[in-house]
Scaffold this active site. Structure first.
Site, PDB file in Angstrom:
ATOM      1  N   GLN A  50       0.802  -1.225   0.000  1.00  0.00           N
ATOM      2  CA  GLN A  50       0.000   0.000   0.000  1.00  0.00           C
ATOM      3  C   GLN A  50       0.839   1.283   0.000  1.00  0.00           C
ATOM      4  O   GLN A  50       0.334   2.333  -0.373  1.00  0.00           O
ATOM      5  CB  GLN A  50      -0.960  -0.010   1.194  1.00  0.00           C
ATOM      6  CG  GLN A  50      -2.025  -1.092   1.062  1.00  0.00           C
ATOM      7  CD  GLN A  50      -2.951  -1.150   2.251  1.00  0.00           C
ATOM      8  OE1 GLN A  50      -2.660  -1.802   3.242  1.00  0.00           O
ATOM      9  NE2 GLN A  50      -4.067  -0.468   2.176  1.00  0.00           N
ATOM     10  N   HIS A  70      -2.259  -4.981 -12.697  1.00  0.00           N
ATOM     11  CA  HIS A  70      -1.818  -4.811 -14.096  1.00  0.00           C
ATOM     12  C   HIS A  70      -2.764  -5.491 -15.081  1.00  0.00           C
ATOM     13  O   HIS A  70      -2.479  -5.560 -16.279  1.00  0.00           O
ATOM     14  CB  HIS A  70      -0.382  -5.332 -14.263  1.00  0.00           C
ATOM     15  CG  HIS A  70       0.613  -4.520 -13.481  1.00  0.00           C
ATOM     16  ND1 HIS A  70       1.899  -4.954 -13.211  1.00  0.00           N
ATOM     17  CD2 HIS A  70       0.519  -3.309 -12.892  1.00  0.00           C
ATOM     18  CE1 HIS A  70       2.540  -4.041 -12.492  1.00  0.00           C
ATOM     19  NE2 HIS A  70       1.719  -3.033 -12.293  1.00  0.00           N
ATOM     20  N   ASP A  83       2.336   0.512  -8.031  1.00  0.00           N
ATOM     21  CA  ASP A  83       3.660   0.535  -8.664  1.00  0.00           C
ATOM     22  C   ASP A  83       4.587   1.556  -7.992  1.00  0.00           C
ATOM     23  O   ASP A  83       5.770   1.300  -7.779  1.00  0.00           O
ATOM     24  CB  ASP A  83       3.550   0.898 -10.157  1.00  0.00           C
ATOM     25  CG  ASP A  83       2.982  -0.243 -10.976  1.00  0.00           C
ATOM     26  OD1 ASP A  83       2.638  -1.287 -10.378  1.00  0.00           O
ATOM     27  OD2 ASP A  83       2.889  -0.101 -12.214  1.00  0.00           O
ATOM     28  N   ARG A 108       3.768   0.122  12.938  1.00  0.00           N
ATOM     29  CA  ARG A 108       3.466  -1.195  12.378  1.00  0.00           C
ATOM     30  C   ARG A 108       3.597  -1.106  10.859  1.00  0.00           C
ATOM     31  O   ARG A 108       2.957  -0.272  10.217  1.00  0.00           O
ATOM     32  CB  ARG A 108       2.044  -1.613  12.758  1.00  0.00           C
ATOM     33  CG  ARG A 108       1.622  -2.903  12.109  1.00  0.00           C
ATOM     34  CD  ARG A 108       0.227  -3.351  12.542  1.00  0.00           C
ATOM     35  NE  ARG A 108      -0.108  -4.548  11.825  1.00  0.00           N
ATOM     36  CZ  ARG A 108      -1.232  -4.734  11.118  1.00  0.00           C
ATOM     37  NH1 ARG A 108      -2.158  -3.801  11.071  1.00  0.00           N
ATOM     38  NH2 ARG A 108      -1.432  -5.863  10.473  1.00  0.00           N
ATOM     39  N   HIS A 153       1.039  -9.256   4.796  1.00  0.00           N
ATOM     40  CA  HIS A 153      -0.099  -8.333   4.623  1.00  0.00           C
ATOM     41  C   HIS A 153      -0.504  -8.354   3.140  1.00  0.00           C
ATOM     42  O   HIS A 153      -0.388  -7.362   2.426  1.00  0.00           O
ATOM     43  CB  HIS A 153       0.274  -6.928   5.105  1.00  0.00           C
ATOM     44  CG  HIS A 153      -0.907  -6.033   5.378  1.00  0.00           C
ATOM     45  ND1 HIS A 153      -1.080  -5.355   6.565  1.00  0.00           N
ATOM     46  CD2 HIS A 153      -1.979  -5.699   4.620  1.00  0.00           C
ATOM     47  CE1 HIS A 153      -2.197  -4.635   6.527  1.00  0.00           C
ATOM     48  NE2 HIS A 153      -2.763  -4.831   5.356  1.00  0.00           N
ATOM     49  N   ASN A 197      -1.986 -10.727   8.597  1.00  0.00           N
ATOM     50  CA  ASN A 197      -2.981  -9.675   8.775  1.00  0.00           C
ATOM     51  C   ASN A 197      -4.329 -10.084   8.181  1.00  0.00           C
ATOM     52  O   ASN A 197      -4.419 -10.369   6.991  1.00  0.00           O
ATOM     53  CB  ASN A 197      -2.505  -8.391   8.074  1.00  0.00           C
ATOM     54  CG  ASN A 197      -3.519  -7.275   8.195  1.00  0.00           C
ATOM     55  OD1 ASN A 197      -3.760  -6.772   9.291  1.00  0.00           O
ATOM     56  ND2 ASN A 197      -4.147  -6.914   7.083  1.00  0.00           N
ATOM     57  N   GLU A 198      -5.344 -10.116   9.018  1.00  0.00           N
ATOM     58  CA  GLU A 198      -6.734 -10.297   8.606  1.00  0.00           C
ATOM     59  C   GLU A 198      -7.005 -11.566   7.783  1.00  0.00           C
ATOM     60  O   GLU A 198      -7.285 -11.513   6.582  1.00  0.00           O
ATOM     61  CB  GLU A 198      -7.236  -9.069   7.840  1.00  0.00           C
ATOM     62  CG  GLU A 198      -7.274  -7.813   8.703  1.00  0.00           C
ATOM     63  CD  GLU A 198      -8.095  -6.682   8.099  1.00  0.00           C
ATOM     64  OE1 GLU A 198      -8.502  -6.776   6.926  1.00  0.00           O
ATOM     65  OE2 GLU A 198      -8.340  -5.694   8.816  1.00  0.00           O
ATOM     66  N   ASN A 340      -7.987  -5.697  14.442  1.00  0.00           N
ATOM     67  CA  ASN A 340      -8.257  -4.565  13.555  1.00  0.00           C
ATOM     68  C   ASN A 340      -9.743  -4.287  13.667  1.00  0.00           C
ATOM     69  O   ASN A 340     -10.560  -5.165  13.363  1.00  0.00           O
ATOM     70  CB  ASN A 340      -7.927  -4.912  12.099  1.00  0.00           C
ATOM     71  CG  ASN A 340      -6.445  -5.118  11.870  1.00  0.00           C
ATOM     72  OD1 ASN A 340      -5.627  -4.912  12.773  1.00  0.00           O
ATOM     73  ND2 ASN A 340      -6.080  -5.513  10.663  1.00  0.00           N
ATOM     74  N   TYR A 342     -12.944  -1.427  13.043  1.00  0.00           N
ATOM     75  CA  TYR A 342     -13.342  -0.165  12.421  1.00  0.00           C
ATOM     76  C   TYR A 342     -14.809   0.178  12.600  1.00  0.00           C
ATOM     77  O   TYR A 342     -15.171   1.317  12.710  1.00  0.00           O
ATOM     78  CB  TYR A 342     -13.088  -0.218  10.905  1.00  0.00           C
ATOM     79  CG  TYR A 342     -11.646  -0.191  10.481  1.00  0.00           C
ATOM     80  CD1 TYR A 342     -10.866  -1.342  10.471  1.00  0.00           C
ATOM     81  CD2 TYR A 342     -11.058   0.988  10.062  1.00  0.00           C
ATOM     82  CE1 TYR A 342      -9.542  -1.308  10.051  1.00  0.00           C
ATOM     83  CE2 TYR A 342      -9.729   1.028   9.628  1.00  0.00           C
ATOM     84  CZ  TYR A 342      -8.980  -0.130   9.627  1.00  0.00           C
ATOM     85  OH  TYR A 342      -7.675  -0.090   9.219  1.00  0.00           O
ATOM     86  N   GLU A 411      -5.195  -2.016  14.187  1.00  0.00           N
ATOM     87  CA  GLU A 411      -5.709  -1.066  13.194  1.00  0.00           C
ATOM     88  C   GLU A 411      -7.022  -0.480  13.672  1.00  0.00           C
ATOM     89  O   GLU A 411      -7.866  -1.196  14.229  1.00  0.00           O
ATOM     90  CB  GLU A 411      -5.990  -1.745  11.843  1.00  0.00           C
ATOM     91  CG  GLU A 411      -4.796  -1.939  10.967  1.00  0.00           C
ATOM     92  CD  GLU A 411      -5.169  -2.488   9.587  1.00  0.00           C
ATOM     93  OE1 GLU A 411      -6.232  -2.116   9.055  1.00  0.00           O
ATOM     94  OE2 GLU A 411      -4.388  -3.301   9.082  1.00  0.00           O
TER      95      GLU A 411
END
Ligand code: NOJ
Length: 514
Positions: A50, A70, A83, A108, A153, A197-198, A340, A342, A411
């Site tokens: 990310q 892509h 990219d 993190r 991740h 992660n997740e 995590n 939200y 998170e």
């Protein structure tokens, strides 16, 4: 004003039986300041794909996200890719400067598997990749910031996906080999690790649907095969650390699970049952095998998938069994509960679900429908509603279900469409931290809080349209200039004082430098 009056230590059961009393946009100034425990830690979070960019630099291999972004036509909303992203591959020193500006205790970040092992396999290690992370870690330590390292991740080496990725049990060994390379190279300085992660998002998003790479879309089969292999891969890396490295390196290692809070849409028994089932399908599927006393998949999950599979003429349950030794191997394989968290969703089960979902499918197995409350503030991400009380509830539910483990909030964050004056992010941050303090006061063992994210980044299939950053990144600028938002100043003050002061306003905020 407490957000969730209904919560207290002796009443951790069925916290949702009393309707949520949602705390919304109330005048912050009427609320008294609150202190965090002295040893409570604050950080921010990011992940390799990310933010890093440098997708083909210095010997890096190809990941499933390179392949997905892509593709033509692109599955990404704005047609973008990682990219270049925020170009942290080149700008990591500025990133550390920002961490320092905020006064973070820890940061993190994740390692890109194909940057370290270009083919996916550990026979060939890319020294340039090792150097990059060594530099990042050393720069952080030189500035007093502790690294919290996520091993995986979501950016699986494409070669491993060619072999089936997380649905091929061979991933268990290859993931462990990769983890070992990281323990060997970074474990002298990294004292806190997250294996994966997740899990649910990896399996349902990538294998049971096309919400995430590798966009396999094989619901009813794919996510369950992935689930078992992922749990075993996590446990194997944990056991390796525990047996071979812990004594020498003296660190902690755990997993980060995404936890939506689920409330029944009405008081009906069916909605309440559907809510409990949803918890067990969604995050209980991973938490129960690792954190419960008895281990194994939750009963509700096993029963429902088994019954549906039999009805549909399958020779065995589409959810693969865990053997006795696998159950023991997975049980207890995390030093903390990485969460995590939200948002919150309402759950129902009624006749309107008939024929709603494909057969077989994960959602048909679960048999639940989802909705939200119109009064909940909406983030830039469709799924993101501000319901602070849901965070208190999920923290207390985890404490109750799994014998009060240490909880690391790895998170939590809010998305906007941009702008430096982010009062809605500030409101979310304060309300959610208030909710954390409610949970701590009610007995939950929450040790740290991590805001997602340090800076704007590539939000998977939403591209750059949703901004989670405390720092704004100018993606049109080749220098990827980072500018602190108003929320940076608020978070910095919370960290500096270990106090949640609803009245604090940064002096002369102009959107300039911190
Ligand atoms: C979950 C994921 O771990 C992260 O990659 C993502 O950007 C945030 N939450 C926000 O959706």
């Amino acid at each position: 004003m407490p957000i969730c009056k209904i919560i207290n230590k002796n009443n951790l059961h069925r916290v949702w039986e009393t309707p949520a009393n949602i705390h919304q946009n109330s005048a912050n100034s009427q609320r008294a300041s609150r202190k965090f425990p002295e040893d409570f830690l604050f950080g921010t979070s990011s992940s390799a794909y990310q933010i890093e960019g440098g997708w083909n630099k210095d010997g890096k291999g190809i990941s499933i996200w390179d392949v997905a972004t892509h593709m033509d036509p692109s599955p990404v909303l704005d047609g973008s890719s990682g990219d270049v992203a925020a170009d942290s591959y080149h700008l990591y020193k500025r990133d550390v400067e920002m961490m320092k500006e905020l006064g973070l205790d820890f940061y993190r970040f994740s390692i890109s598997w194909p940057r370290i092992l270009p083919s996916g396999f550990s026979n060939e290690i890319n020294q340039a990749g090792i150097n990059y992370y060594n530099n990042l870690i050393d720069e952080m330590l030189a500035n007093g910031i502790s690294p919290l390292l996520t091993i995986y991740h979501w950016d699986l080496p494409h070669n491993l996906q060619k072999l089936g990725g997380w649905v091929n049990p061979i991933i268990i060994d290859y993931f462990t080999d990769y983890a070992e390379v990281l323990f060997d190279n970074f474990g002298d300085r990294v004292k806190c690790w997250i294996t994966i992660n997740e899990p649910q998002q990896i399996c349902v998003g990538g294998y049971g649907s096309s919400m995430l790479a590798p966009l396999l879309n094989m619901t009813g089969i794919g996510e369950y095969l992935c689930s078992k292999n992922l749990l075993l891969a996590h446990a194997k890396a944990y056991r390796l650390y525990d047996e071979k490295y812990r004594k020498k390196q003296n660190g902690l290692i755990g997993i980060s699970i995404n936890g939506y809070w689920y409330e029944p849409a009405t008081d009906s028994i069916d909605d309440k049952k559907a809510t409990l089932d949803t918890i067990q399908f969604d995050w209980g599927q991973y938490a129960h095998p690792i954190f419960s006393k008895e281990g194994d998949y939750p009963y509700e999950l096993k029963r429902k998938v088994y019954a549906k599979s039999a009805e549909q003429g399958f020779k065995r349950s589409r959810l693969p069994k865990l053997s006795k030794s696998e159950i023991e191997f997975i049980k207890g394989s995390s030093d903390f509960f990485g969460l995590n968290a939200y948002t919150t969703t309402l759950v129902y089960r009624n006749a309107s679900l008939e024929g709603m979902y494909a057969v077989p499918s994960y959602l048909d197995d679960l048999g639940a429908g989802f909705t939200t409350d119109d009064s909940w503030p909406q983030g830039a991400s469709v799924w993101l509603k501000e319901v602070p009380c849901g965070l208190t509830k999920i923290l207390l539910e985890i404490s109750k279900r799994y014998d009060n483990p240490p909880i690391y909030i790895t998170e939590n964050g809010w998305s906007t469409f941009g702008g430096l004056v982010d009062d809605d992010r500030i409101r979310y941050l304060r309300n959610y931290l208030d909710a954390v303090l409610d949970a701590i006061e009610a007995g939950s063992n929450v040790k740290l809080y991590t805001y997602w994210s340090l800076m704007d980044n590539f939000e998977w299939l939403s591209g750059y349209s949703e901004k989670f950053g405390l720092y704004e990144v100018d993606f049109a600028d080749p220098n990827r200039t980072r500018t602190p938002r108003k929320s940076s100043f608020i978070y910095r003050e919370i960290i500096r004082t270990k106090t949640l002061d609803f009245d604090y306003e940064p002096e002369n905020f102009t959107g300039g430098n911190i």
